[in-house]
Design a protein around this motif. Structure first.
Motif, PDB file in Angstrom:
ATOM      1  N   UNK A  55       0.793  -1.238   0.000  1.00 48.64           N
ATOM      2  CA  UNK A  55       0.000   0.000   0.000  1.00 48.64           C
ATOM      3  C   UNK A  55       0.820   1.280   0.000  1.00 48.64           C
ATOM      4  N   UNK A  56       2.129   1.156  -0.052  1.00 48.73           N
ATOM      5  CA  UNK A  56       3.014   2.333   0.051  1.00 48.73           C
ATOM      6  C   UNK A  56       2.722   3.151   1.305  1.00 48.73           C
ATOM      7  N   UNK A  57       2.313   2.476   2.367  1.00 47.66           N
ATOM      8  CA  UNK A  57       2.013   3.101   3.655  1.00 47.66           C
ATOM      9  C   UNK A  57       0.837   4.076   3.583  1.00 47.66           C
ATOM     10  N   UNK A  58      -0.055   3.852   2.663  1.00 43.94           N
ATOM     11  CA  UNK A  58      -1.262   4.670   2.544  1.00 43.94           C
ATOM     12  C   UNK A  58      -2.411   3.906   3.190  1.00 43.94           C
ATOM     13  N   UNK A  59      -2.900   4.366   4.360  1.00 43.74           N
ATOM     14  CA  UNK A  59      -3.965   3.623   5.044  1.00 43.74           C
ATOM     15  C   UNK A  59      -5.308   3.668   4.317  1.00 43.74           C
ATOM     16  N   UNK A  60      -5.413   4.472   3.290  1.00 47.51           N
ATOM     17  CA  UNK A  60      -6.649   4.535   2.513  1.00 47.51           C
ATOM     18  C   UNK A  60      -6.460   4.008   1.088  1.00 47.51           C
ATOM     19  N   UNK A  61      -5.375   3.268   0.876  1.00 53.34           N
ATOM     20  CA  UNK A  61      -5.108   2.697  -0.446  1.00 53.34           C
ATOM     21  C   UNK A  61      -6.199   1.695  -0.811  1.00 53.34           C
ATOM     22  N   UNK A  62      -6.658   1.779  -2.051  1.00 54.20           N
ATOM     23  CA  UNK A  62      -7.666   0.854  -2.567  1.00 54.20           C
ATOM     24  C   UNK A  62      -7.148   0.269  -3.874  1.00 54.20           C
ATOM     25  N   UNK A  69      -8.087  -3.140   0.551  1.00 54.98           N
ATOM     26  CA  UNK A  69      -8.066  -1.822   1.183  1.00 54.98           C
ATOM     27  C   UNK A  69      -7.019  -1.727   2.288  1.00 54.98           C
ATOM     28  N   UNK A  70      -6.496  -0.523   2.449  1.00 51.38           N
ATOM     29  CA  UNK A  70      -5.677  -0.169   3.597  1.00 51.38           C
ATOM     30  C   UNK A  70      -4.225  -0.581   3.503  1.00 51.38           C
ATOM     31  N   UNK A  71      -3.543  -0.411   4.618  1.00 50.90           N
ATOM     32  CA  UNK A  71      -2.121  -0.719   4.688  1.00 50.90           C
ATOM     33  C   UNK A  71      -1.852  -2.172   4.306  1.00 50.90           C
ATOM     34  N   UNK A  72      -2.720  -3.064   4.761  1.00 52.40           N
ATOM     35  CA  UNK A  72      -2.526  -4.494   4.535  1.00 52.40           C
ATOM     36  C   UNK A  72      -3.139  -4.990   3.238  1.00 52.40           C
ATOM     37  N   UNK A  73      -3.909  -4.140   2.571  1.00 53.95           N
ATOM     38  CA  UNK A  73      -4.660  -4.533   1.380  1.00 53.95           C
ATOM     39  C   UNK A  73      -5.533  -5.752   1.689  1.00 53.95           C
ATOM     40  N   UNK A  74      -6.295  -5.632   2.767  1.00 53.11           N
ATOM     41  CA  UNK A  74      -7.206  -6.695   3.191  1.00 53.11           C
ATOM     42  C   UNK A  74      -8.337  -6.868   2.181  1.00 53.11           C
ATOM     43  N   UNK A  75      -8.710  -8.125   1.964  1.00 53.05           N
ATOM     44  CA  UNK A  75      -9.789  -8.442   1.026  1.00 53.05           C
ATOM     45  C   UNK A  75     -10.602  -9.606   1.588  1.00 53.05           C
ATOM     46  N   UNK A  76     -11.871  -9.436   1.898  1.00 53.06           N
ATOM     47  CA  UNK A  76     -12.567  -8.160   1.806  1.00 53.06           C
ATOM     48  C   UNK A  76     -12.095  -7.220   2.912  1.00 53.06           C
ATOM     49  N   UNK A  77     -12.182  -5.966   2.619  1.00 56.22           N
ATOM     50  CA  UNK A  77     -11.652  -4.950   3.528  1.00 56.22           C
ATOM     51  C   UNK A  77     -12.299  -4.990   4.903  1.00 56.22           C
ATOM     52  N   UNK A  78     -13.582  -5.275   4.943  1.00 49.29           N
ATOM     53  CA  UNK A  78     -14.286  -5.204   6.225  1.00 49.29           C
ATOM     54  C   UNK A  78     -13.882  -6.293   7.211  1.00 49.29           C
ATOM     55  N   UNK A  79     -13.049  -7.240   6.806  1.00 45.26           N
ATOM     56  CA  UNK A  79     -12.597  -8.214   7.799  1.00 45.26           C
ATOM     57  C   UNK A  79     -11.712  -7.562   8.862  1.00 45.26           C
ATOM     58  N   UNK A  80     -11.194  -6.367   8.573  1.00 44.47           N
ATOM     59  CA  UNK A  80     -10.425  -5.646   9.591  1.00 44.47           C
ATOM     60  C   UNK A  80     -11.312  -5.147  10.724  1.00 44.47           C
ATOM     61  N   UNK A  81     -12.637  -5.152  10.508  1.00 46.45           N
ATOM     62  CA  UNK A  81     -13.560  -4.731  11.565  1.00 46.45           C
ATOM     63  C   UNK A  81     -13.508  -5.670  12.762  1.00 46.45           C
TER      64      UNK A  81
END
Length: 122
Positions: A55-62, A69-81
């Protein structure tokens, strides 16, 4: 090192007014985030490698094609919830989630980086 809470760090580092430029690559910010996320200092080089490549350290990277999404490029993003409700905007929450994910899937940050180097993803 700063004694700000994770909420204060998030508010000061991810405000809408901040433009994602070299500030995201500043090592002091990375260290503040990693410390606030309780990531062991001995793993910082691996964290920096993975987050930098994902993510190049961009916490809002998509990722425009997958939606990761995010620093980790989680997919699906909402699993970080599963870590906290502020996952969309808080880099510390994202790093906490990523730390848990890396340890559960690979056993260590070093193993995750080795996998990434071999496969081009983690």
């Amino acid at each position: 090192m700063n004694d700000k809470s994770s909420e204060e760090l998030s508010a000061t580092t991810t405000s809408e007014a901040t433009i994602f430029t070299d500030v995201w690559l500043d090592s002091s910010i990375k260290e503040e985030w990693a410390t606030a996320a309780s990531i062991d200092r001995q793993n910082w080089q691996y964290v920096d490698y993975l987050v930098g490549h994902e993510s190049s350290w961009n916490p809002k990277a998509v990722n425009p094609s997958s939606g990761a999404y995010g620093l980790a490029q989680a997919l699906p993003a909402n699993k970080m919830s599963s870590t906290a409700e502020d996952w969309r905007d808080n880099p510390i929450t994202q790093l906490r989630w990523m730390d848990s994910y890396v340890h559960s899937r690979y056993g260590s940050w070093e193993a995750a980086v080795n996998f990434w180097k071999k496969e081009g993803w983690y």
